[in-house]
Scaffold this active site. Structure first.
Site, PDB file in Angstrom:
ATOM      1  N   ASP A 112     -10.893 -46.647 -29.561  1.00  0.00           N
ATOM      2  CA  ASP A 112     -10.296 -45.577 -28.739  1.00  0.00           C
ATOM      3  C   ASP A 112     -10.446 -44.219 -29.419  1.00  0.00           C
ATOM      4  OD1 ASP A 112      -7.841 -44.905 -30.404  1.00  0.00           O
ATOM      5  OD2 ASP A 112      -7.529 -47.044 -30.122  1.00  0.00           O
ATOM      6  N   HIS A 150     -16.640 -49.492 -36.364  1.00  0.00           N
ATOM      7  CA  HIS A 150     -16.978 -50.549 -35.413  1.00  0.00           C
ATOM      8  C   HIS A 150     -17.418 -50.003 -34.064  1.00  0.00           C
ATOM      9  CE1 HIS A 150     -14.687 -53.989 -37.636  1.00  0.00           C
ATOM     10  NE2 HIS A 150     -15.745 -53.548 -38.273  1.00  0.00           N
ATOM     11  N   SER A 288      11.288  -6.843 -41.107  1.00  0.00           N
ATOM     12  CA  SER A 288      10.902  -5.559 -40.504  1.00  0.00           C
ATOM     13  C   SER A 288      11.962  -4.528 -40.886  1.00  0.00           C
ATOM     14  CB  SER A 288      10.799  -5.672 -38.982  1.00  0.00           C
ATOM     15  OG  SER A 288      12.055  -6.004 -38.409  1.00  0.00           O
ATOM     16  N   PHE A 355       0.504  -9.403 -35.220  1.00  0.00           N
ATOM     17  CA  PHE A 355       0.721  -9.579 -33.786  1.00  0.00           C
ATOM     18  C   PHE A 355      -0.236  -8.721 -32.968  1.00  0.00           C
ATOM     19  CE2 PHE A 355       4.429 -11.589 -35.334  1.00  0.00           C
ATOM     20  CZ  PHE A 355       4.920 -12.382 -34.320  1.00  0.00           C
ATOM     21  N   ARG A 373       4.273 -16.814 -32.095  1.00  0.00           N
ATOM     22  CA  ARG A 373       5.343 -17.066 -33.061  1.00  0.00           C
ATOM     23  C   ARG A 373       5.526 -18.569 -33.281  1.00  0.00           C
ATOM     24  NH1 ARG A 373       8.236 -12.368 -30.585  1.00  0.00           N
ATOM     25  NH2 ARG A 373       8.672 -10.885 -32.294  1.00  0.00           N
ATOM     26  N   GLY A 401      12.916  -9.326 -32.325  1.00  0.00           N
ATOM     27  CA  GLY A 401      11.857 -10.264 -32.673  1.00  0.00           C
ATOM     28  C   GLY A 401      12.289 -11.221 -33.763  1.00  0.00           C
ATOM     29  N   GLU A 405      12.562 -15.295 -33.709  1.00  0.00           N
ATOM     30  CA  GLU A 405      11.936 -16.135 -34.731  1.00  0.00           C
ATOM     31  C   GLU A 405      12.958 -17.066 -35.387  1.00  0.00           C
ATOM     32  OE1 GLU A 405       8.405 -12.894 -35.643  1.00  0.00           O
ATOM     33  OE2 GLU A 405      10.091 -13.084 -37.044  1.00  0.00           O
TER      34      GLU A 405
END
Length: 474
Positions: A112, A150, A288, A355, A373, A401, A405
């Site tokens: 598979d 196989h 930031s 970003f 993110r 932001g 996060e």
């Protein structure tokens, strides 16, 4: 978790980090995805022969009997492989966990496509080998190589199934045996869903045992302790239990150590622990700043730069989206340390994910940022939150932001480490974490990082010490 399993996790994780880990997958790994095992694959062929497949112990012989009975016509055999394994079944959770680990060498006797599918879904470039000619070719920039020794469901006429196939294996596909022998010498294998009845593997292991004697590399195999089957009598159960013990003892000749579990769910728990440890080698930094009070811009920049250097110096991998105002400082310090130490490639220690901003449509930009993110955070195990403020038309506000996060990191099960001493959003996030959410062995260190400070540089040592302690699982 039992000591035996913990010891295995410690040892195999060390091999993973060193780039020496490999996996050998048998049919048992595919069964939970809805595929049949060997016995059930051959069941319709046994019915054709008026044989009871549940009473058969030599399944290769059953396949050979069927070919013999049809004048060497293999059509029904090939169709059985297609019917049983061609469905587009999704990989299991165990496949997904394995695919995320830093394992580049995969071997399987399965036909598979679950292994290669799970690796591709994990964003990896996969080089699949199903025939001898493919062994001479290398896919550029591959992350993983999968040896399907196989054959593959897409080429059932080439599948190794019958006794004829096994007897001709060294002649027709012997290069696979040589490649497997090389990997068994240089890699530490984890055998999953494998019964150790395959004559090809037995042949390779025997050759290595004779050649290396007491210097064979160690490997691991996970076995579920034999439990009583429905309707099984005492004699049948005792016989099966004794035989399993003898198989496990025999594997010691090849330096294959059995890891015993009581339930198949424990395999998932083991893989989750390996995944958690691996992810915690990477630290996601969310930071930031538009306001640098009360320390001043120069002090904040110096702190971030020195923190980046210190994390890399202590072998952490840093992942960051280069947050506004301070992101470049953490990147600069990390890069300086990598280049000074000359300990490896930049990408081995630093994942920079700025970003994308040039997206005019606001809703589309937010949607892309959210997916972005999640992808970054999903591959890390510790989330460090620093500062977190922004300038909105001349007014300093919290960093939304960073809050997003934090929530994503919480969903992903990361160790959340907001440093409240840096103020702003980081401080408010620290208040969201109850003391009960922090492992008691880390609590005092965590609380120390929430105390106000006049000198940001005094935070570097405690941050790095706590991150290191978490990474090492101490």
């Amino acid at each position: 978790m039992r000591k035996e399993i913990s010891r295995f996790i410690d040892n195999y994780f060390a091999e993973m980090v060193a780039g020496n880990a490999a996996v050998f997958a048998g049919a048992g790994l595919s069964v939970p995805a809805g595929f049949v095992d060997w016995r059930n694959l051959l069941r319709p062929l046994a019915d054709d022969l008026d044989l009871d497949i549940d009473r058969e112990t030599d399944l290769v012989a059953v396949a050979q009997f069927h070919v013999n009975a049809h004048g060497a016509n293999r059509h029904k055999l090939h169709q059985a492989v297609i019917d049983a394994l061609s469905a587009d079944n999704p990989p299991t959770k165990n496949h997904e966990l394995l695919a995320r680990l830093p394992i580049s060498t995969w071997w399987t006797t399965n036909y598979d496509k679950l292994i290669e599918t799970s690796l591709k879904q994990a964003g990896k470039i996969v080089d699949v080998k199903t025939s001898v000619p493919q062994l001479a070719n290398t896919r550029p920039r591959r992350d993983a190589i999968v040896y399907k020794m196989h054959g593959d469901v897409d080429h059932p006429s080439e599948a190794v199934v019958t006794r004829d196939d096994y007897e001709r294996y060294e002649l027709d596909r012997g290069t696979f045996l040589n490649a497997l022998g090389g990997d068994l010498v240089s890699k530490t294998f984890l055998f999953l869903g494998f019964s150790f009845t395959d004559p090809n593997l037995d042949y390779v292991l025997s050759r290595l045992r004779l050649k290396f004697k007491a210097d064979q590399r160690g490997h691991y195999a996970i076995f579920k302790k034999r439990s009583r089957l429905k309707g099984e009598d005492d004699d049948g159960f005792e016989y099966a239990r004794i035989r399993q013990a003898l198989v496990i003892e025999d594997l010691k000749r090849f330096n294959v150590k059995a890891v015993m579990i009581d339930d198949y769910a424990e395999i998932t728990e083991i893989l989750e622990e390996l995944s958690r440890r691996y992810r915690r080698q990477s630290v996601f930094i969310s930071a930031s700043a538009a306001s640098f009070e009360p320390w001043g811009e120069a002090a904040v920049f110096d702190f971030m730069r020195q923190l980046g250097k210190a994390l890399i110096a202590n072998s952490a991998k840093v992942a960051t989206g280069l947050g506004a105002g301070v992101g470049n400082a953490i990147f600069t310090g990390a890069l300086e340390q990598i280049m000074e130490a000359k300990a490896g490639h930049i990408e081995d220690f630093l994942a920079i994910r700025p970003f994308p901003n040039v997206i005019p449509d606001n809703a589309q930009r937010r949607a892309i940022w959210d997916r972005y993110r999640r992808e970054i955070i999903h591959n890390t195990g510790i989330a460090l939150f620093l500062f977190g403020n922004r300038d909105v038309q001349g007014t300093i506000k919290s960093a939304s932001g960073m809050e997003k996060e934090f929530e994503i990191a919480k969903e992903e099960g990361l160790f959340l480490l907001p440093v409240g001493a840096t103020g702003s959003t980081a401080k408010s996030l620290a208040t969201k974490i109850a003391n009960s959410d922090i492992d008691s062995k880390y609590l005092n260190q965590f609380l120390d990082l929430q105390k106000p400070t006049d000198d940001l540089l005094t935070l570097i040592g405690p941050i790095v010490e706590l991150v290191t302690t978490i990474r090492e699982g101490k």
